[in-house]
Design a protein around this motif. Structure first.
Motif, PDB file in Angstrom:
ATOM      1  N   PHE A  80      -7.935  25.127 -17.011  1.00 41.52           N
ATOM      2  CA  PHE A  80      -6.832  25.428 -17.683  1.00 41.52           C
ATOM      3  C   PHE A  80      -7.203  26.753 -19.008  1.00 41.52           C
ATOM      4  CE2 PHE A  80      -4.325  22.234 -15.581  1.00 41.52           C
ATOM      5  CZ  PHE A  80      -4.796  23.397 -13.977  1.00 41.52           C
ATOM      6  N   VAL A  81      -7.218  25.589 -19.513  1.00 45.80           N
ATOM      7  CA  VAL A  81      -7.979  26.925 -21.297  1.00 45.80           C
ATOM      8  C   VAL A  81      -8.932  27.975 -20.948  1.00 45.80           C
ATOM      9  CG1 VAL A  81      -8.631  27.008 -23.706  1.00 45.80           C
ATOM     10  CG2 VAL A  81      -7.144  25.126 -22.680  1.00 45.80           C
ATOM     11  N   CYS A  96       0.522  30.036 -15.421  1.00 51.47           N
ATOM     12  CA  CYS A  96       1.263  29.016 -15.415  1.00 51.47           C
ATOM     13  C   CYS A  96       2.430  28.362 -14.234  1.00 51.47           C
ATOM     14  CB  CYS A  96       2.152  28.822 -16.974  1.00 51.47           C
ATOM     15  SG  CYS A  96       0.671  28.836 -18.132  1.00 51.47           S
ATOM     16  N   ARG A  97       2.890  29.349 -14.055  1.00 50.77           N
ATOM     17  CA  ARG A  97       3.695  29.253 -12.518  1.00 50.77           C
ATOM     18  C   ARG A  97       3.340  28.606 -11.269  1.00 50.77           C
ATOM     19  NH1 ARG A  97       6.528  33.502 -15.600  1.00 50.77           N
ATOM     20  NH2 ARG A  97       5.621  35.199 -14.757  1.00 50.77           N
ATOM     21  N   LEU A 106      -0.040  24.651 -22.526  1.00 51.34           N
ATOM     22  CA  LEU A 106      -1.122  25.407 -22.130  1.00 51.34           C
ATOM     23  C   LEU A 106      -1.630  25.595 -23.551  1.00 51.34           C
ATOM     24  CD1 LEU A 106      -3.478  26.366 -20.701  1.00 51.34           C
ATOM     25  CD2 LEU A 106      -2.140  28.240 -20.320  1.00 51.34           C
ATOM     26  N   LYS A 107      -0.753  26.257 -24.671  1.00 51.53           N
ATOM     27  CA  LYS A 107      -1.291  26.144 -26.102  1.00 51.53           C
ATOM     28  C   LYS A 107      -1.500  25.201 -26.714  1.00 51.53           C
ATOM     29  CE  LYS A 107       2.265  30.275 -26.614  1.00 51.53           C
ATOM     30  NZ  LYS A 107       3.200  30.967 -26.357  1.00 51.53           N
ATOM     31  N   SER A 108      -0.762  24.283 -26.416  1.00 52.43           N
ATOM     32  CA  SER A 108      -1.421  23.046 -26.765  1.00 52.43           C
ATOM     33  C   SER A 108      -2.428  22.294 -26.632  1.00 52.43           C
ATOM     34  CB  SER A 108      -0.342  22.075 -26.839  1.00 52.43           C
ATOM     35  OG  SER A 108      -0.389  20.342 -26.949  1.00 52.43           O
ATOM     36  N   TRP A 109      -3.080  22.483 -25.332  1.00 49.73           N
ATOM     37  CA  TRP A 109      -4.361  22.605 -25.064  1.00 49.73           C
ATOM     38  C   TRP A 109      -5.525  23.675 -25.047  1.00 49.73           C
ATOM     39  CZ3 TRP A 109      -2.445  21.821 -19.126  1.00 49.73           C
ATOM     40  CH2 TRP A 109      -1.516  20.945 -18.657  1.00 49.73           C
ATOM     41  N   LYS A 110      -5.183  24.089 -25.799  1.00 52.36           N
ATOM     42  CA  LYS A 110      -5.407  25.302 -26.233  1.00 52.36           C
ATOM     43  C   LYS A 110      -6.148  24.897 -27.829  1.00 52.36           C
ATOM     44  CE  LYS A 110      -6.877  30.500 -26.874  1.00 52.36           C
ATOM     45  NZ  LYS A 110      -5.847  31.392 -27.027  1.00 52.36           N
TER      46      LYS A 110
END
Length: 187
Positions: A80-81, A96-97, A106-110
């Motif tokens: 996803f990142v 994301c939707r 997603l930001k956290s995963w990045k």
């Protein structure tokens, strides 16, 4: 207001424009105010049904794309990142939707991906913060102790002067007594 009718060719023209644009339905519809939003939205849904809706609706494509969050593996998150690395905020939102994830996730995963090799640094950074707080507390204690020590030093110095003064007076009294005793003996 009279109801306007459009030919199938006109409808397909807008649907093809939509397909080439790469935008979400909502973005495309808002960029074409010449046609009512609901009308254009319905055309896209009817003639281009595999496109996921911008609200994360219940189309078949959405159901296939969404992965239960408890089943996401590290490689899925990394994918996803990577997929969203060069996207702008609007594209990320649509992505994301379509995948059924939140942009905050997603930001956290990045961030996790960016700091993957710095796990020790994260631990060290937390430890560093704790140590800095402890150092600050120790400096405050040291400062207080230095103030107390300075006060005690001044008190000691004052007592030494008083003791020296007392010793001088005592010596003077002994000499004076000795002189008076000599003068009493002479008489």
């Amino acid at each position: 207001m009279a109801r306007q009718s459009y030919s199938k060719d006109e409808k397909l023209k807008y649907v093809q424009l939509f397909a080439k644009s790469g935008l979400t339905k909502w973005e495309f519809v808002t960029q074409h105010p010449e046609i009512k939003r609901t009308t254009l939205y319905n055309w896209i849904t009817k003639y281009f049904p595999n496109q996921p809706s911008s609200e994360g609706g219940d189309t078949a494509a959405d159901e296939k794309a969404e992965i239960p969050k408890d089943q996401l593996e590290s490689k899925d998150k990394f994918e996803f990142v990577i997929d969203t690395a060069k996207m702008n905020e609007q594209e990320i939102g649509a992505y994301c939707r379509s995948k059924g994830i939140y942009s905050t996730e997603l930001k956290s995963w990045k961030l996790n991906c960016m700091n993957a090799n710095d796990n020790n640094n994260v631990v060290f950074a937390e430890e560093n913060v704790k140590l800095k707080a402890e150092i600050r507390q120790l400096k405050e204690k040291l400062s207080k102790l230095n103030c107390k020590s300075a006060k005690k030093d001044k008190e000691l110095e004052r007592m030494q002067k008083a003791l020296a003064e007392y010793a001088v007076k005592e010596a003077f009294l002994k000499k004076a007594q000795a002189l008076f005793e000599e003068s009493d003996e002479e008489r």
